[in-house]
Design an enzyme around this catalytic site. Sequence first.
Site, PDB file in Angstrom:
ATOM      1  N   ASP A  12      53.211  12.059  49.703  1.00  0.00           N
ATOM      2  CA  ASP A  12      53.739  12.076  50.715  1.00  0.00           C
ATOM      3  C   ASP A  12      54.855  13.101  50.848  1.00  0.00           C
ATOM      4  O   ASP A  12      55.214  13.394  49.981  1.00  0.00           O
ATOM      5  CB  ASP A  12      54.277  10.711  51.334  1.00  0.00           C
ATOM      6  CG  ASP A  12      54.855  10.490  52.777  1.00  0.00           C
ATOM      7  OD1 ASP A  12      54.027  11.177  53.588  1.00  0.00           O
ATOM      8  OD2 ASP A  12      55.945   9.825  53.153  1.00  0.00           O
ATOM      9  N   SER A  13      55.178  13.308  51.971  1.00  0.00           N
ATOM     10  CA  SER A  13      56.458  14.348  52.127  1.00  0.00           C
ATOM     11  C   SER A  13      57.881  13.492  51.768  1.00  0.00           C
ATOM     12  O   SER A  13      58.860  14.155  51.503  1.00  0.00           O
ATOM     13  CB  SER A  13      56.638  14.720  53.742  1.00  0.00           C
ATOM     14  OG  SER A  13      56.755  13.817  54.548  1.00  0.00           O
ATOM     15  N   GLY A  45      56.208  17.444  59.224  1.00  0.00           N
ATOM     16  CA  GLY A  45      55.845  17.491  60.482  1.00  0.00           C
ATOM     17  C   GLY A  45      55.885  19.022  61.008  1.00  0.00           C
ATOM     18  O   GLY A  45      55.017  19.477  61.866  1.00  0.00           O
ATOM     19  N   CYS A  76      50.033  10.611  54.002  1.00  0.00           N
ATOM     20  CA  CYS A  76      50.753  11.499  54.765  1.00  0.00           C
ATOM     21  C   CYS A  76      49.767  12.045  55.905  1.00  0.00           C
ATOM     22  O   CYS A  76      48.676  12.669  55.574  1.00  0.00           O
ATOM     23  CB  CYS A  76      51.465  12.505  54.153  1.00  0.00           C
ATOM     24  SG  CYS A  76      52.205  13.672  54.933  1.00  0.00           S
ATOM     25  N   THR A  78      50.258  14.286  58.390  1.00  0.00           N
ATOM     26  CA  THR A  78      50.487  15.880  58.478  1.00  0.00           C
ATOM     27  C   THR A  78      49.599  16.448  57.261  1.00  0.00           C
ATOM     28  O   THR A  78      48.951  17.167  57.438  1.00  0.00           O
ATOM     29  CB  THR A  78      51.979  16.283  58.461  1.00  0.00           C
ATOM     30  OG1 THR A  78      52.720  15.542  59.571  1.00  0.00           O
ATOM     31  CG2 THR A  78      51.968  17.736  58.578  1.00  0.00           C
ATOM     32  N   GLU A 155      63.759   7.853  56.654  1.00  0.00           N
ATOM     33  CA  GLU A 155      64.250   8.354  55.352  1.00  0.00           C
ATOM     34  C   GLU A 155      65.782   7.941  55.250  1.00  0.00           C
ATOM     35  O   GLU A 155      66.141   7.664  53.863  1.00  0.00           O
ATOM     36  CB  GLU A 155      64.185   9.649  55.276  1.00  0.00           C
ATOM     37  CG  GLU A 155      62.845  10.359  55.268  1.00  0.00           C
ATOM     38  CD  GLU A 155      62.042  10.273  54.083  1.00  0.00           C
ATOM     39  OE1 GLU A 155      62.942  10.153  52.950  1.00  0.00           O
ATOM     40  OE2 GLU A 155      60.824  10.067  53.687  1.00  0.00           O
ATOM     41  N   CYS A 187      51.844   8.127  61.391  1.00  0.00           N
ATOM     42  CA  CYS A 187      52.721   8.691  60.420  1.00  0.00           C
ATOM     43  C   CYS A 187      53.095   7.258  59.556  1.00  0.00           C
ATOM     44  O   CYS A 187      53.330   6.280  59.928  1.00  0.00           O
ATOM     45  CB  CYS A 187      53.803   9.194  61.017  1.00  0.00           C
ATOM     46  SG  CYS A 187      55.140   9.748  59.800  1.00  0.00           S
ATOM     47  N   THR A 188      53.087   7.567  58.352  1.00  0.00           N
ATOM     48  CA  THR A 188      53.070   6.594  57.424  1.00  0.00           C
ATOM     49  C   THR A 188      54.527   5.793  57.154  1.00  0.00           C
ATOM     50  O   THR A 188      54.976   5.291  56.696  1.00  0.00           O
ATOM     51  CB  THR A 188      52.731   6.907  55.985  1.00  0.00           C
ATOM     52  OG1 THR A 188      53.317   8.152  55.428  1.00  0.00           O
ATOM     53  CG2 THR A 188      51.215   7.017  55.869  1.00  0.00           C
ATOM     54  N   HIS A 189      55.677   6.852  57.910  1.00  0.00           N
ATOM     55  CA  HIS A 189      56.875   6.260  58.162  1.00  0.00           C
ATOM     56  C   HIS A 189      57.110   5.033  59.036  1.00  0.00           C
ATOM     57  O   HIS A 189      57.891   4.344  58.949  1.00  0.00           O
ATOM     58  CB  HIS A 189      57.898   7.421  58.510  1.00  0.00           C
ATOM     59  CG  HIS A 189      58.206   8.459  57.331  1.00  0.00           C
ATOM     60  ND1 HIS A 189      57.343   9.297  56.676  1.00  0.00           N
ATOM     61  CD2 HIS A 189      59.131   8.507  56.658  1.00  0.00           C
ATOM     62  CE1 HIS A 189      57.662   9.878  55.903  1.00  0.00           C
ATOM     63  NE2 HIS A 189      59.042   9.662  55.942  1.00  0.00           N
TER      64      HIS A 189
END
Length: 275
Positions: A12-13, A45, A76, A78, A155, A187-189
Amino acid sequence: MYEKNRPIGLLDSGVGGLTAAKEILDILENEKIIYYGDTLHLPYGPKNLDDVRKYVKKIVRYLIEEWKVKVVVLACNTATSAALEILKKEFSIPIFGIIDSGARKAVEISKKKRIGLIGTQGTISSMAYQNAVRSYDIMQKIYAEPCPLFVEMVEKGEFTGREIEKTAEKYLQNLIKNDIDVLILGCTHYPYLAPVLKKIVGNKIKLIDPSLEIAGDLKKFLIKNDLLNISPHAAEHQFIVSDIDKIYQKFLVEGRKFLKLDNLHFVEDNIFTEY
């Protein structure tokens, strides 16, 4: 047996993909996870998709060559929208993207054929979710809204509070007006924010977490291809980031509670030193 014992790689980012890691660990308790969060280049993103592809390709190669993973999950959205098909052609190892699983589930449960989608600008602009949904049902109407501030909030370990609610209300108002009955958390966030999102959209709109769906799809694949690790052992999961200074202390505190991962500790391995 060697193939079965090899770990599962996720990328992931940043820390968002840990929601997918948690779902996978819940239903695949004998598997070892190697997680790589590219915090150096966070967020993906708004970035040029060619750059995202370059980063993701580097991480996939690292997971395969350094950790000998048996499959890779792009945890992720994106990264999935930008690179999945290219990666499948370049690498022989099975590679999963998170988008198709979420799109399929949304189509299954939407009664009104009016699906909402929130995600990063890159994911929304790529049309990957829109195309995936319509591949299952061409008659579905999809209403999409980019939510750029959510990744930054997560984050930092900010999952609740009035500022989160105000931001969510702003992002979701048009989707609610369009009478959707399903909302894809693209979005996995975003699952970290699910309680706030649920409070705003109400009980008539069902939230779809693609992380949960990809975990189920991965289990089916491992069983079908005789890659499921059935040997009980204390798996030593690895959580790696490209820039450890980007990990907020508040996220470690809140993230451990949310994910129920008491052993959540990050180590740094910057594989992008030549960039």
